[in-house]
Design a protein around this motif. Sequence first.
Motif, PDB file in Angstrom:
ATOM      1  N   PRO A 103       1.382  -1.260   7.540  1.00 39.69           N
ATOM      2  CA  PRO A 103       1.891   0.116   7.664  1.00 39.69           C
ATOM      3  C   PRO A 103       2.538   0.619   6.373  1.00 39.69           C
ATOM      4  O   PRO A 103       2.469   1.819   6.071  1.00 39.69           O
ATOM      5  CB  PRO A 103       2.924   0.011   8.797  1.00 39.69           C
ATOM      6  N   ILE A 104       3.151  -0.265   5.624  1.00 40.44           N
ATOM      7  CA  ILE A 104       3.775   0.133   4.360  1.00 40.44           C
ATOM      8  C   ILE A 104       2.700   0.530   3.358  1.00 40.44           C
ATOM      9  O   ILE A 104       2.817   1.542   2.657  1.00 40.44           O
ATOM     10  CB  ILE A 104       4.642  -1.017   3.804  1.00 40.44           C
ATOM     11  N   VAL A 105       1.637  -0.260   3.301  1.00 40.63           N
ATOM     12  CA  VAL A 105       0.521   0.047   2.392  1.00 40.63           C
ATOM     13  C   VAL A 105      -0.113   1.385   2.778  1.00 40.63           C
ATOM     14  O   VAL A 105      -0.358   2.245   1.922  1.00 40.63           O
ATOM     15  CB  VAL A 105      -0.534  -1.076   2.414  1.00 40.63           C
ATOM     16  N   GLU A 106      -0.374   1.563   4.049  1.00 39.05           N
ATOM     17  CA  GLU A 106      -1.004   2.801   4.509  1.00 39.05           C
ATOM     18  C   GLU A 106      -0.128   4.017   4.220  1.00 39.05           C
ATOM     19  O   GLU A 106      -0.633   5.091   3.883  1.00 39.05           O
ATOM     20  CB  GLU A 106      -1.306   2.692   6.002  1.00 39.05           C
ATOM     21  N   LYS A 107       1.168   3.838   4.332  1.00 43.33           N
ATOM     22  CA  LYS A 107       2.099   4.941   4.045  1.00 43.33           C
ATOM     23  C   LYS A 107       2.032   5.346   2.573  1.00 43.33           C
ATOM     24  O   LYS A 107       2.040   6.536   2.241  1.00 43.33           O
ATOM     25  CB  LYS A 107       3.525   4.513   4.412  1.00 43.33           C
ATOM     26  N   VAL A 108       1.950   4.376   1.696  1.00 40.66           N
ATOM     27  CA  VAL A 108       1.882   4.660   0.261  1.00 40.66           C
ATOM     28  C   VAL A 108       0.541   5.289  -0.107  1.00 40.66           C
ATOM     29  O   VAL A 108       0.469   6.222  -0.909  1.00 40.66           O
ATOM     30  CB  VAL A 108       2.118   3.371  -0.559  1.00 40.66           C
TER      31      VAL A 108
END
Length: 210
Positions: free
Chosen positions: A180-185
């Motif tokens: 989710p952190i990667v997708e957010k960035v």
Amino acid sequence: MKRLVRHFCSTITGDLRSMNSKQFLNATQEHNKNITNKSVTNILFDLLEKQKGKTNGFPVDLYTHQIQTATRAYRDGADDETIVCCLFHDIGEDISPSNHGEIPASILRPYISRKNYFILEKHEIFQSKYYMHHFGLDPNKREHFKDNMYYQDAIKFCEKWDAPSFDPNYSNLELDFFRPIVEKVLVKSIFWDWNDDIKKDLVIGSSTKS
């Protein structure tokens, strides 16, 4: 590098087929945005997964090393973008060890700041501080960048997160925790910190927002 290009192209091609468009010219802005964000995320995770078991003589493999680096950054309260850079900073090792930092830096450049781009691209030079003397070489190559505004940030990246992250007994977070952190960035407005970049608004336009 050829292997990376083939993988990227095959992923993009598969996504194009799935959107029922006979020509790329028919692709909408929304199609292009979804293709790009999905493909880059999948490519990054795939490259990381492929590094399982590759220790290069270290106590942990490259897969574990990068997850550990990201875990340390997360627990230190680093921002999402920095955590993502930690997670993928060595994915280029299998492709071009001598300039491996340039590979994740180039892939992530549209989504990260100039500071994090500099850190990724140059991190192997800053990291060499800890081992170059073993080869009778100058361990102070990073001094070449001492006047750069991101010099201390690159030192921090290596000293706090990269250099210590070869500990086989460290308790890492699971890889899925970071998705989710990667997708957010990766849904940030592209080249958000590169206002003078000629690539800005190409391919996926300005439809994504930070």
